[in-house]
Motif scaffolding. Sequence first.
Motif, PDB file in Angstrom:
ATOM      1  N   PRO A   1     -25.446  55.172 -78.120  1.00 41.21           N
ATOM      2  CA  PRO A   1     -24.490  55.766 -79.066  1.00 41.21           C
ATOM      3  C   PRO A   1     -25.205  56.303 -80.307  1.00 41.21           C
ATOM      4  CG  PRO A   1     -24.309  53.363 -79.066  1.00 41.21           C
ATOM      5  CD  PRO A   1     -25.299  53.729 -77.999  1.00 41.21           C
ATOM      6  N   LEU A   2     -24.808  57.488 -80.732  1.00 42.03           N
ATOM      7  CA  LEU A   2     -25.381  58.126 -81.914  1.00 42.03           C
ATOM      8  C   LEU A   2     -24.374  58.073 -83.055  1.00 42.03           C
ATOM      9  CD1 LEU A   2     -27.020  61.277 -80.273  1.00 42.03           C
ATOM     10  CD2 LEU A   2     -28.088  59.097 -80.806  1.00 42.03           C
ATOM     11  N   GLU A   3     -24.856  57.694 -84.224  1.00 39.46           N
ATOM     12  CA  GLU A   3     -24.020  57.603 -85.424  1.00 39.46           C
ATOM     13  C   GLU A   3     -24.423  58.713 -86.395  1.00 39.46           C
ATOM     14  OE1 GLU A   3     -21.591  55.339 -85.817  1.00 39.46           O
ATOM     15  OE2 GLU A   3     -22.034  54.476 -83.852  1.00 39.46           O
ATOM     16  N   PRO A   4     -23.484  59.208 -87.200  1.00 43.55           N
ATOM     17  CA  PRO A   4     -23.846  60.213 -88.204  1.00 43.55           C
ATOM     18  C   PRO A   4     -24.993  59.727 -89.093  1.00 43.55           C
ATOM     19  CG  PRO A   4     -21.468  60.017 -88.068  1.00 43.55           C
ATOM     20  CD  PRO A   4     -22.045  58.894 -87.233  1.00 43.55           C
ATOM     21  N   SER A   5     -25.927  60.626 -89.369  1.00 42.17           N
ATOM     22  CA  SER A   5     -27.090  60.338 -90.211  1.00 42.17           C
ATOM     23  C   SER A   5     -27.318  61.547 -91.114  1.00 42.17           C
ATOM     24  CB  SER A   5     -28.314  60.057 -89.334  1.00 42.17           C
ATOM     25  OG  SER A   5     -29.434  59.776 -90.118  1.00 42.17           O
ATOM     26  N   PRO A   6     -26.525  61.656 -92.176  1.00 40.08           N
ATOM     27  CA  PRO A   6     -26.576  62.866 -93.004  1.00 40.08           C
ATOM     28  C   PRO A   6     -27.970  63.153 -93.561  1.00 40.08           C
ATOM     29  CG  PRO A   6     -24.727  61.468 -93.629  1.00 40.08           C
ATOM     30  CD  PRO A   6     -25.576  60.676 -92.672  1.00 40.08           C
ATOM     31  N   ILE A   7     -28.319  64.425 -93.553  1.00 38.09           N
ATOM     32  CA  ILE A   7     -29.572  64.884 -94.156  1.00 38.09           C
ATOM     33  C   ILE A   7     -29.352  64.934 -95.662  1.00 38.09           C
ATOM     34  CG2 ILE A   7     -31.145  66.872 -94.342  1.00 38.09           C
ATOM     35  CD1 ILE A   7     -30.348  67.465 -91.363  1.00 38.09           C
ATOM     36  N   GLU A   8     -30.329  64.489 -96.416  1.00 37.09           N
ATOM     37  CA  GLU A   8     -30.252  64.524 -97.878  1.00 37.09           C
ATOM     38  C   GLU A   8     -29.862  65.947 -98.308  1.00 37.09           C
ATOM     39  OE1 GLU A   8     -30.327  64.472-101.782  1.00 37.09           O
ATOM     40  OE2 GLU A   8     -30.459  62.619-100.620  1.00 37.09           O
ATOM     41  N   PRO A   9     -28.727  66.105 -99.003  1.00 39.79           N
ATOM     42  CA  PRO A   9     -28.247  67.454 -99.359  1.00 39.79           C
ATOM     43  C   PRO A   9     -29.272  68.316-100.091  1.00 39.79           C
ATOM     44  CG  PRO A   9     -26.542  65.838 -99.787  1.00 39.79           C
ATOM     45  CD  PRO A   9     -27.791  65.063 -99.434  1.00 39.79           C
ATOM     46  N   SER A  10     -30.099  67.719-100.951  1.00 37.35           N
ATOM     47  CA  SER A  10     -31.084  68.526-101.693  1.00 37.35           C
ATOM     48  C   SER A  10     -32.190  69.060-100.784  1.00 37.35           C
ATOM     49  CB  SER A  10     -31.693  67.713-102.836  1.00 37.35           C
ATOM     50  OG  SER A  10     -32.452  66.628-102.329  1.00 37.35           O
ATOM     51  N   TRP A  11     -32.310  68.541 -99.554  1.00 40.01           N
ATOM     52  CA  TRP A  11     -33.327  69.003 -98.614  1.00 40.01           C
ATOM     53  C   TRP A  11     -32.849  70.212 -97.808  1.00 40.01           C
ATOM     54  CZ3 TRP A  11     -35.181  63.820 -95.974  1.00 40.01           C
ATOM     55  CH2 TRP A  11     -35.745  62.987 -96.947  1.00 40.01           C
ATOM     56  N   ILE A  12     -31.536  70.453 -97.764  1.00 40.70           N
ATOM     57  CA  ILE A  12     -30.981  71.516 -96.930  1.00 40.70           C
ATOM     58  C   ILE A  12     -31.246  72.871 -97.576  1.00 40.70           C
ATOM     59  CG2 ILE A  12     -28.875  72.505 -95.937  1.00 40.70           C
ATOM     60  CD1 ILE A  12     -27.814  69.595 -95.734  1.00 40.70           C
ATOM     61  N   ILE A  13     -31.846  73.763 -96.778  1.00 41.57           N
ATOM     62  CA  ILE A  13     -32.180  75.113 -97.237  1.00 41.57           C
ATOM     63  C   ILE A  13     -31.057  76.078 -96.880  1.00 41.57           C
ATOM     64  CG2 ILE A  13     -33.804  77.036 -96.949  1.00 41.57           C
ATOM     65  CD1 ILE A  13     -35.953  74.813 -96.357  1.00 41.57           C
ATOM     66  N   SER A  14     -30.544  75.975 -95.650  1.00 38.92           N
ATOM     67  CA  SER A  14     -29.451  76.851 -95.224  1.00 38.92           C
ATOM     68  C   SER A  14     -28.656  76.198 -94.107  1.00 38.92           C
ATOM     69  CB  SER A  14     -29.989  78.214 -94.759  1.00 38.92           C
ATOM     70  OG  SER A  14     -30.752  78.068 -93.584  1.00 38.92           O
ATOM     71  N   GLY A  15     -27.428  76.667 -93.943  1.00 38.26           N
ATOM     72  CA  GLY A  15     -26.563  76.150 -92.900  1.00 38.26           C
ATOM     73  C   GLY A  15     -25.951  74.812 -93.283  1.00 38.26           C
ATOM     74  N   GLU A  16     -25.324  74.209 -92.287  1.00 37.49           N
ATOM     75  CA  GLU A  16     -24.703  72.901 -92.458  1.00 37.49           C
ATOM     76  C   GLU A  16     -25.152  71.991 -91.317  1.00 37.49           C
ATOM     77  OE1 GLU A  16     -20.478  73.152 -92.995  1.00 37.49           O
ATOM     78  OE2 GLU A  16     -20.666  74.833 -94.379  1.00 37.49           O
ATOM     79  N   PRO A  17     -26.440  71.654 -91.271  1.00 41.18           N
ATOM     80  CA  PRO A  17     -26.920  70.818 -90.167  1.00 41.18           C
ATOM     81  C   PRO A  17     -26.245  69.452 -90.175  1.00 41.18           C
ATOM     82  CG  PRO A  17     -28.579  70.968 -91.900  1.00 41.18           C
ATOM     83  CD  PRO A  17     -27.478  71.922 -92.266  1.00 41.18           C
ATOM     84  N   PHE A  18     -25.829  69.025 -89.003  1.00 43.21           N
ATOM     85  CA  PHE A  18     -25.195  67.717 -88.829  1.00 43.21           C
ATOM     86  C   PHE A  18     -26.094  66.897 -87.918  1.00 43.21           C
ATOM     87  CE2 PHE A  18     -22.353  64.808 -86.503  1.00 43.21           C
ATOM     88  CZ  PHE A  18     -21.830  64.100 -87.579  1.00 43.21           C
ATOM     89  N   ALA A  19     -26.651  65.817 -88.442  1.00 42.56           N
ATOM     90  CA  ALA A  19     -27.587  64.979 -87.679  1.00 42.56           C
ATOM     91  C   ALA A  19     -26.949  63.645 -87.324  1.00 42.56           C
ATOM     92  CB  ALA A  19     -28.863  64.751 -88.496  1.00 42.56           C
ATOM     93  N   ARG A  20     -27.399  63.111 -86.174  1.00 41.22           N
ATOM     94  CA  ARG A  20     -26.970  61.787 -85.732  1.00 41.22           C
ATOM     95  C   ARG A  20     -28.198  61.029 -85.252  1.00 41.22           C
ATOM     96  NH1 ARG A  20     -22.791  62.524 -81.101  1.00 41.22           N
ATOM     97  NH2 ARG A  20     -24.541  63.720 -80.305  1.00 41.22           N
TER      98      ARG A  20
END
Length: 168
Positions: free
Chosen positions: A38-57
């Motif tokens: 099972p994979l759980e949400p693992s948000p990427i640190e918002p200040s690291w995001i350059i573009s898009g809305e990547p959703f990590a688990r």
Amino acid sequence: MALKMMLAGAAAMMLRQLPLAAPVEQAPLVARGMDDLPLEPSPIEPSWIISGEPFARVGLHSRAGDDAATTAMWDCTAGEFRWYFDWDETVVILEGEVHVTAQDGSQRTLRQGDIAYFAGKTWATWRIDNYVRKIAFCRKRFPAPIALAYQLRNLLRGDKGSSGGLAA
């Protein structure tokens, strides 16, 4: 040669002073199917995001008894972000692809079946056009005195490993 022996002796004395933790009981074998983890949400640190809305688990598969190593499954949707590798990490791409730019400027596209190593304490930029799923083998780096002791031991043994690593 005398200097090598003195350094090795000093390192051994330092290591003897370190308290040893009691071993942690753990299963001798941990096995699962890739689709059963099972994979759980693992948000990427918002200040690291350059573009898009990547959703990590992420899904933890296993952890070493000494907490120095883990194996996990990770996936992410489209987006571009910087990532800090706190631990040494070896990845195997299971599905999709990712365009990676390392902190030295080198670039590589990793696709299904590719294996890559990311040194701990480094940054990389990841660009995912659609989706990527990987398995990650993570290992904490040894504290400097312990790493030095291994390097001295290897030097005294005459080990000439190609990476200068900490081979047993």
